[in-house]
Motif scaffolding. Structure first.
Motif, PDB file in Angstrom:
ATOM      1  N   ASP A 122       0.833  -1.205   0.000  1.00 30.35           N
ATOM      2  CA  ASP A 122       0.000   0.000   0.000  1.00 30.35           C
ATOM      3  C   ASP A 122       0.868   1.256   0.000  1.00 30.35           C
ATOM      4  O   ASP A 122       0.483   2.282  -0.551  1.00 30.35           O
ATOM      5  N   TYR A 123       2.017   1.156   0.647  1.00 29.27           N
ATOM      6  CA  TYR A 123       2.968   2.266   0.726  1.00 29.27           C
ATOM      7  C   TYR A 123       4.368   1.748   0.418  1.00 29.27           C
ATOM      8  O   TYR A 123       4.710   0.622   0.773  1.00 29.27           O
ATOM      9  N   ILE A 124       5.163   2.597  -0.223  1.00 28.80           N
ATOM     10  CA  ILE A 124       6.590   2.339  -0.378  1.00 28.80           C
ATOM     11  C   ILE A 124       7.336   3.459   0.338  1.00 28.80           C
ATOM     12  O   ILE A 124       7.101   4.645   0.064  1.00 28.80           O
ATOM     13  N   LEU A 125       8.213   3.103   1.259  1.00 27.01           N
ATOM     14  CA  LEU A 125       9.066   4.072   1.927  1.00 27.01           C
ATOM     15  C   LEU A 125      10.460   3.957   1.324  1.00 27.01           C
ATOM     16  O   LEU A 125      11.122   2.929   1.454  1.00 27.01           O
ATOM     17  N   SER A 126      10.901   5.008   0.662  1.00 31.02           N
ATOM     18  CA  SER A 126      12.233   5.020   0.062  1.00 31.02           C
ATOM     19  C   SER A 126      13.221   5.619   1.055  1.00 31.02           C
ATOM     20  O   SER A 126      13.131   6.799   1.396  1.00 31.02           O
ATOM     21  N   ILE A 127      14.152   4.778   1.530  1.00 34.56           N
ATOM     22  CA  ILE A 127      15.160   5.209   2.510  1.00 34.56           C
ATOM     23  C   ILE A 127      16.514   4.715   2.003  1.00 34.56           C
ATOM     24  O   ILE A 127      17.026   3.679   2.421  1.00 34.56           O
ATOM     25  N   VAL A 128      17.082   5.444   1.063  1.00 31.78           N
ATOM     26  CA  VAL A 128      18.313   5.022   0.403  1.00 31.78           C
ATOM     27  C   VAL A 128      19.334   6.164   0.461  1.00 31.78           C
ATOM     28  O   VAL A 128      18.980   7.308   0.791  1.00 31.78           O
ATOM     29  N   PRO A 129      20.610   5.886   0.147  1.00 29.91           N
ATOM     30  CA  PRO A 129      21.574   6.987   0.056  1.00 29.91           C
ATOM     31  C   PRO A 129      21.094   8.028  -0.954  1.00 29.91           C
ATOM     32  O   PRO A 129      20.452   7.673  -1.951  1.00 29.91           O
ATOM     33  N   PRO A 130      21.378   9.312  -0.734  1.00 25.45           N
ATOM     34  CA  PRO A 130      20.878  10.361  -1.631  1.00 25.45           C
ATOM     35  C   PRO A 130      21.180  10.114  -3.104  1.00 25.45           C
ATOM     36  O   PRO A 130      20.360  10.427  -3.968  1.00 25.45           O
ATOM     37  N   ARG A 131      22.338   9.535  -3.376  1.00 25.99           N
ATOM     38  CA  ARG A 131      22.712   9.306  -4.779  1.00 25.99           C
ATOM     39  C   ARG A 131      21.764   8.334  -5.476  1.00 25.99           C
ATOM     40  O   ARG A 131      21.695   8.295  -6.711  1.00 25.99           O
ATOM     41  N   ASP A 132      21.033   7.527  -4.690  1.00 24.80           N
ATOM     42  CA  ASP A 132      20.148   6.514  -5.264  1.00 24.80           C
ATOM     43  C   ASP A 132      18.681   6.914  -5.248  1.00 24.80           C
ATOM     44  O   ASP A 132      17.810   6.135  -5.660  1.00 24.80           O
ATOM     45  N   ALA A 133      18.373   8.117  -4.788  1.00 24.42           N
ATOM     46  CA  ALA A 133      16.974   8.516  -4.621  1.00 24.42           C
ATOM     47  C   ALA A 133      16.219   8.526  -5.946  1.00 24.42           C
ATOM     48  O   ALA A 133      15.105   7.998  -6.050  1.00 24.42           O
ATOM     49  N   VAL A 134      16.803   9.137  -6.973  1.00 22.27           N
ATOM     50  CA  VAL A 134      16.117   9.240  -8.263  1.00 22.27           C
ATOM     51  C   VAL A 134      15.986   7.868  -8.921  1.00 22.27           C
ATOM     52  O   VAL A 134      14.902   7.489  -9.385  1.00 22.27           O
ATOM     53  N   ALA A 148      -1.385  -6.764 -12.977  1.00 25.42           N
ATOM     54  CA  ALA A 148      -1.321  -7.913 -12.073  1.00 25.42           C
ATOM     55  C   ALA A 148      -1.613  -7.544 -10.620  1.00 25.42           C
ATOM     56  O   ALA A 148      -1.544  -8.392  -9.745  1.00 25.42           O
ATOM     57  N   LEU A 149      -1.921  -6.262 -10.359  1.00 24.83           N
ATOM     58  CA  LEU A 149      -2.198  -5.856  -8.993  1.00 24.83           C
ATOM     59  C   LEU A 149      -3.362  -6.660  -8.434  1.00 24.83           C
ATOM     60  O   LEU A 149      -4.342  -6.918  -9.112  1.00 24.83           O
ATOM     61  N   ARG A 150      -3.253  -7.050  -7.199  1.00 31.51           N
ATOM     62  CA  ARG A 150      -4.213  -7.967  -6.601  1.00 31.51           C
ATOM     63  C   ARG A 150      -5.569  -7.339  -6.325  1.00 31.51           C
ATOM     64  O   ARG A 150      -6.565  -8.022  -6.240  1.00 31.51           O
ATOM     65  N   ARG A 151      -5.603  -6.011  -6.135  1.00 28.03           N
ATOM     66  CA  ARG A 151      -6.881  -5.382  -5.858  1.00 28.03           C
ATOM     67  C   ARG A 151      -6.807  -3.920  -6.277  1.00 28.03           C
ATOM     68  O   ARG A 151      -5.731  -3.352  -6.423  1.00 28.03           O
ATOM     69  N   GLU A 152      -7.965  -3.355  -6.460  1.00 27.96           N
ATOM     70  CA  GLU A 152      -8.011  -1.943  -6.832  1.00 27.96           C
ATOM     71  C   GLU A 152      -7.761  -1.087  -5.591  1.00 27.96           C
ATOM     72  O   GLU A 152      -8.544  -1.069  -4.653  1.00 27.96           O
ATOM     73  N   ARG A 153      -6.667  -0.422  -5.549  1.00 25.60           N
ATOM     74  CA  ARG A 153      -6.357   0.433  -4.420  1.00 25.60           C
ATOM     75  C   ARG A 153      -5.256   1.392  -4.828  1.00 25.60           C
ATOM     76  O   ARG A 153      -4.538   1.168  -5.798  1.00 25.60           O
ATOM     77  N   GLY A 154      -5.116   2.419  -4.085  1.00 22.12           N
ATOM     78  CA  GLY A 154      -4.075   3.374  -4.376  1.00 22.12           C
ATOM     79  C   GLY A 154      -2.733   2.905  -3.865  1.00 22.12           C
ATOM     80  O   GLY A 154      -2.636   2.049  -2.983  1.00 22.12           O
ATOM     81  N   LEU A 155      -1.685   3.445  -4.453  1.00 22.55           N
ATOM     82  CA  LEU A 155      -0.326   3.168  -4.008  1.00 22.55           C
ATOM     83  C   LEU A 155       0.334   4.502  -3.707  1.00 22.55           C
ATOM     84  O   LEU A 155       0.213   5.449  -4.481  1.00 22.55           O
ATOM     85  N   CYS A 156       1.013   4.595  -2.585  1.00 21.89           N
ATOM     86  CA  CYS A 156       1.647   5.842  -2.163  1.00 21.89           C
ATOM     87  C   CYS A 156       3.146   5.639  -2.049  1.00 21.89           C
ATOM     88  O   CYS A 156       3.600   4.719  -1.361  1.00 21.89           O
ATOM     89  N   TYR A 157       3.922   6.496  -2.705  1.00 25.30           N
ATOM     90  CA  TYR A 157       5.382   6.456  -2.663  1.00 25.30           C
ATOM     91  C   TYR A 157       5.861   7.599  -1.785  1.00 25.30           C
ATOM     92  O   TYR A 157       5.623   8.774  -2.075  1.00 25.30           O
ATOM     93  N   VAL A 158       6.529   7.250  -0.677  1.00 28.76           N
ATOM     94  CA  VAL A 158       6.991   8.251   0.283  1.00 28.76           C
ATOM     95  C   VAL A 158       8.508   8.341   0.201  1.00 28.76           C
ATOM     96  O   VAL A 158       9.221   7.416   0.594  1.00 28.76           O
ATOM     97  N   ASP A 159       9.001   9.441  -0.338  1.00 31.90           N
ATOM     98  CA  ASP A 159      10.447   9.636  -0.480  1.00 31.90           C
ATOM     99  C   ASP A 159      10.983  10.267   0.800  1.00 31.90           C
ATOM    100  O   ASP A 159      10.732  11.436   1.075  1.00 31.90           O
ATOM    101  N   LEU A 160      11.728   9.491   1.583  1.00 37.60           N
ATOM    102  CA  LEU A 160      12.257   9.957   2.860  1.00 37.60           C
ATOM    103  C   LEU A 160      13.760  10.203   2.807  1.00 37.60           C
ATOM    104  O   LEU A 160      14.447  10.173   3.826  1.00 37.60           O
ATOM    105  N   ASN A 161      14.263  10.460   1.612  1.00 35.90           N
ATOM    106  CA  ASN A 161      15.705  10.574   1.437  1.00 35.90           C
ATOM    107  C   ASN A 161      16.217  11.994   1.670  1.00 35.90           C
ATOM    108  O   ASN A 161      15.462  12.961   1.603  1.00 35.90           O
ATOM    109  N   ALA A 162      17.512  12.090   1.954  1.00 30.35           N
ATOM    110  CA  ALA A 162      18.158  13.381   2.226  1.00 30.35           C
ATOM    111  C   ALA A 162      18.486  14.063   0.910  1.00 30.35           C
ATOM    112  O   ALA A 162      19.619  14.002   0.421  1.00 30.35           O
TER     113      ALA A 162
END
Length: 312
Positions: free
Chosen positions: A65-77, A93-107
């Motif tokens: 449902d959510y993706i938390l991106s926590i990677v070195p800054p060089r890998d954020a993009v 192929a998504l299992r159900r109709e729902r939203g997906l949220c991408y949370v970029d938590l990188n420096a």
């Protein structure tokens, strides 16, 4: 046992990612990560904090449902691009109709955050700009948790229960302010550490380190304590801070109107520690070498001497 509140994907499982995963698992969230290109030690670290392992980004996208991106800054993009490509490829192929949220938590700088956000425009993936201020979550003896502050901004907000669990603070409705706040905070803490590296190392080479520490204790004790703590905690993170300082330089230039020279120079200090001293070696020995501020000053000084010998 009740079903998980939501499924959270984490990229990737370093110290912070593992701490957040442990916090989420303890609060009945299902946490997964893609380990297809990760080492066995990373896989073991993930298993130790109850993270489920999958072997592709496409599989991860289908589950979360959510993706938390926590990677070195060089890998954020590149991480955002990988996840977005996986979403596009696996959408049917998504299992159900729902939203997906991408949370970029990188420096990263506000400009970099906006560049990433633009990639999500016109897709069914919500983008949240964010940053992490503080140390990784930790379970205390009394059963409570210490948590960093997760500052976020943008038009999309996290579920209120998830936001409470993660200690999320929504600071603005536009993309950029959260990343900018993280950059401003990091510039003060890591900037002081960079100054301490030069100050303590130079004092050591002059034979004046004890006297420097004594004067700090007498005339500016808080500064001395913060400098010492920063030096000891810095070595294993120096390689990550090289690009973070570049992002800070961009932020101070674009948002504050300052030249980039100051934090470009700070970036070079951390690059030197990471690449040209024993403290930056990726081995257990490096942690033993940097146990005290005196250790750090001595080893960085040895690196400077080695650099001088090469030049001569």
């Amino acid at each position: 046992m009740p079903p998980p509140l939501a499924t959270i994907g984490i990229a990737s499982v370093g110290e912070m990612g593992a701490g957040i995963a442990k916090l989420l698992s303890a609060h009945n969230y299902r946490v997964i990560t893609n380990v297809s290109d990760r080492s066995e030690s990373t896989r073991q670290r993930a298993r130790a904090v109850s993270i489920e392992l999958v072997e592709s980004d496409k599989h991860l996208i289908q589950e979360v449902d959510y993706i938390l991106s926590i990677v070195p800054p060089r890998d954020a993009v590149s991480t955002a691009e990988k996840m977005l490509n996986a979403f596009k490829l696996g959408k049917r192929a998504l299992r159900r109709e729902r939203g997906l949220c991408y949370v970029d938590l990188n420096a990263i700088s506000p400009k970099t955050a906006m560049r990433i956000a633009e990639r999500f425009e016109g897709t069914d993936v919500s983008f949240v700009d964010g940053g992490i201020i503080g140390a990784a979550p930790k379970l205390q003896a009394d059963g409570s948790w210490t948590k960093p502050s997760l500052v976020v901004s943008g038009p999309h907000k996290l579920d209120s229960q998830l936001a409470e669990t993660l200690n999320v603070k929504h600071v603005a409705d536009t993309i950029g302010p959260a990343s900018g706040l993280k950059m401003c905070f990091a510039s003060t803490t890591k900037g002081l550490t960079a100054i301490a590296i030069q100050s303590f190392t130079t004092a050591h080479r002059l034979g004046m380190l004890d006297r420097l520490q004594g004067h700090l204790k007498e005339y500016s004790p808080k500064t001395g304590e913060l400098a010492a703590k920063g030096l000891v905690g810095m070595p294993p993170k120096a390689y990550r801070w090289v690009d973070e300082m570049k992002e800070i330089a961009e932020t101070m230039h674009d948002e504050g109107g300052f030249e980039k020279d100051l934090f470009s120079g700070v970036s070079e200090i951390f690059r030197f520690v990471a690449d040209e001293t024993e403290l930056g070696k990726e081995k257990t020995e490096s942690r033993r070498l940097g146990k005290t501020p005196e250790d750090v000053a001595r080893v960085v000084g040895e690196g400077m001497s080695g650099r001088k010998e090469k030049v001569e």
